[in-house]
Design an enzyme around this catalytic site. Structure first.
Site, mmCIF file in Angstrom:
data_model
loop_
_atom_site.group_PDB
_atom_site.id
_atom_site.type_symbol
_atom_site.label_atom_id
_atom_site.label_comp_id
_atom_site.label_asym_id
_atom_site.label_seq_id
_atom_site.Cartn_x
_atom_site.Cartn_y
_atom_site.Cartn_z
ATOM 1 N N ARG A 1 0.934 -1.116 -0.243
ATOM 2 C CA ARG A 1 0.036 -0.086 -0.159
ATOM 3 C C ARG A 1 0.808 1.285 0.056
ATOM 4 O O ARG A 1 1.912 1.303 0.777
ATOM 5 C CB ARG A 1 -0.894 0.143 1.128
ATOM 6 C CG ARG A 1 -2.165 -0.963 1.107
ATOM 7 C CD ARG A 1 -3.359 -0.351 0.363
ATOM 8 N NE ARG A 1 -4.185 -1.429 -0.185
ATOM 9 C CZ ARG A 1 -4.185 -2.077 -1.068
ATOM 10 N NH1 ARG A 1 -3.398 -2.408 -1.798
ATOM 11 N NH2 ARG A 1 -5.473 -3.019 -1.213
ATOM 12 N N ASP B 1 5.144 -0.225 -7.230
ATOM 13 C CA ASP B 1 3.864 -0.471 -7.852
ATOM 14 C C ASP B 1 2.794 0.112 -7.207
ATOM 15 O O ASP B 1 1.651 0.559 -7.716
ATOM 16 C CB ASP B 1 3.604 -1.858 -7.840
ATOM 17 C CG ASP B 1 2.164 -2.297 -8.471
ATOM 18 O OD1 ASP B 1 2.109 -1.903 -9.678
ATOM 19 O OD2 ASP B 1 1.568 -3.053 -8.024
ATOM 20 N N GLU C 1 -1.815 7.920 -4.981
ATOM 21 C CA GLU C 1 -2.065 7.380 -6.369
ATOM 22 C C GLU C 1 -3.511 7.389 -6.829
ATOM 23 O O GLU C 1 -3.767 7.185 -8.071
ATOM 24 C CB GLU C 1 -1.548 5.899 -6.414
ATOM 25 C CG GLU C 1 -2.581 4.930 -5.582
ATOM 26 C CD GLU C 1 -2.038 3.536 -5.634
ATOM 27 O OE1 GLU C 1 -0.785 3.207 -5.514
ATOM 28 O OE2 GLU C 1 -2.948 2.710 -5.066
ATOM 29 N N HIS D 1 -0.110 0.343 -9.932
ATOM 30 C CA HIS D 1 -0.887 -0.766 -9.172
ATOM 31 C C HIS D 1 -1.476 -1.826 -9.847
ATOM 32 O O HIS D 1 -2.447 -1.959 -9.781
ATOM 33 C CB HIS D 1 -1.804 0.094 -8.243
ATOM 34 C CG HIS D 1 -2.110 -0.472 -6.911
ATOM 35 N ND1 HIS D 1 -2.809 -0.036 -5.745
ATOM 36 C CD2 HIS D 1 -2.343 -1.825 -6.710
ATOM 37 C CE1 HIS D 1 -2.984 -0.857 -5.036
ATOM 38 N NE2 HIS D 1 -2.477 -2.256 -5.378
HETATM 39 C C1 COI Z 1 -5.639 -5.453 -3.559
HETATM 40 O O1 COI Z 1 -6.141 -6.596 -3.895
HETATM 41 O O2 COI Z 1 -5.681 -5.435 -2.330
HETATM 42 C C2 COI Z 1 -4.996 -4.820 -4.556
HETATM 43 O O3 COI Z 1 -4.149 -4.114 -4.229
HETATM 44 C C3 COI Z 1 -5.465 -4.950 -5.949
HETATM 45 C C4 COI Z 1 -6.461 -3.647 -6.130
HETATM 46 C C5 COI Z 1 -5.952 -2.467 -6.635
HETATM 47 C C6 COI Z 1 -7.379 -4.067 -7.543
#
Ligand code: COI
Length: 326
Positions: free
Chosen positions: A232, A256, A261, A293
């Site tokens: 995160r 990423d 963001e 991401h």
């Molecule tokens: C998650 O599954 O926690 C992710 O970070 C993916 C999401 C941005 C689709």
């Protein structure tokens, strides 16, 4: 059962349709990111499924609840965007996704290698037929110490993947995971920061982990440290990352995910002014690899996200056990 699916991407639609048909569930699919302003879209739906770009605040939960929504699924593993305590107080049941950690772990190792081998710069040069070597001499993982912060499902998978490269692996986590035994050495946070050449963060975003990577922790790291974040963005203070890159304390960044963001990722901004100066500023450095991401984004993970997102709601509404209920 009626479900409103927010934030549906084009590539999810066929799987959503099939999942709805299999379970006999009526799906309404839209692209909108959930907000208080569009909460009314959920009228007439018992279940709502989201993807994680909107903040699911107490006010939004209240609005959905007043419209009859009783079940919420997030098609993400992370659930820091939902006020879970408030959902519980309303009696609204919530579940998340549980796709395998392999895709994110693969991507993490790719970012480490891209950083260590200066691949962003090499790729840029290749675009203009510059195949020179100057400045591209890299480092080999087997000579380095890699520190993994967080040994949940993803951190542990990264450690497994890295174990084949012959590097020394240090780990620090709230809970020690027995699966890590023999592959990494658990150490305290300061030791990991001091001894690691590469540091990768794999922790959930909590008040205690927000800005774990900050001026103070960066100061304890080795000069030229390579930092990776596929978890995160808010785990790292973006201002501190900018300073670390400018001062050359940080040798390379592979991110990423980054703080701020929202409003940038997963959209085409070719003709826009980006809404976050730090993001854009960091993005242009030769030693900073920033992606949108997308570490999660594989065929296997997307299939699993759709299935958990719809099946979880159907299970909770039908009194069946839901293994991903939060
Ligand atoms: C998650 O599954 O926690 C992710 O970070 C993916 C999401 C941005 C689709």
């Amino acid at each position: 059962m009626n479900i409103l699916v927010y934030e549906a991407r084009e590539d999810e639609r066929e799987a959503l349709r099939r999942q709805g048909e299999t379970l006999g569930v009526e799906l309404t699919v839209c692209e909108e990111v959930p907000t208080l302003e569009n909460a009314a879209l959920a009228a007439g739906h018992q279940g709502v499924s989201i993807l994680g770009q909107g903040q699911i605040t107490a006010a939004l939960l209240d609005a959905w609840h007043a419209l009859g929504v009783r079940y919420l699924s997030t098609r993400t593993v992370g659930h820091d965007h939902i006020d879970l305590g408030h959902a519980k107080s309303l009696g609204m049941r919530v579940c998340n996704a549980a796709y395998d950690p392999d895709g994110v772990a693969d991507f993490t190792v790719m970012l480490m290698l891209m950083c260590l081998r200066h691949y962003k710069q090499a790729m840029w040069r290749g675009q203009v037929n510059d195949f020179s070597l100057a400045g591209l001499q890299g480092r080999e993982l087997r000579e380095l110490t890699v520190g993994i912060l967080g040994t949940g499902r993803i951190g542990t998978r990264v450690i497994r993947d890295l174990s084949g490269f012959g590097c020394r692996i240090l780990a620090h986590s709230h809970h020690e995971n027995p699966d890590v035994a023999g592959l990494a050495e658990y150490v305290d946070l300061d030791t990991l920061l001091r001894r690691s050449d590469v540091i990768s963060v794999h922790m959930p975003l909590l008040p205690a982990t927000r800005h774990l990577i900050c001026r103070e922790t960066i100061a304890k790291m080795k000069d030229g440290v390579v930092l990776i974040n596929c978890s995160r963005g808010e785990l790292a203070d973006i201002e501190a990352l900018v300073e670390g890159i400018e001062s050359r304390k940080i040798g390379a960044l592979g991110m990423d995910t980054s703080e701020g963001e929202e409003g940038i990722i997963h959209a085409d901004h070719r003709v826009d002014i980006l809404p976050n100066r730090n993001w854009f500023y960091l993005h242009q450095f030769r030693n900073v690899v920033m992606t949108q991401h997308m570490a999660f984004y594989t065929d296997a993970a997307v299939g699993s996200m759709v299935s958990c997102g719809v099946r979880g709601l159907w299970q909770m509404a039908n009194g069946l056990p839901c293994e991903t209920e939060l």
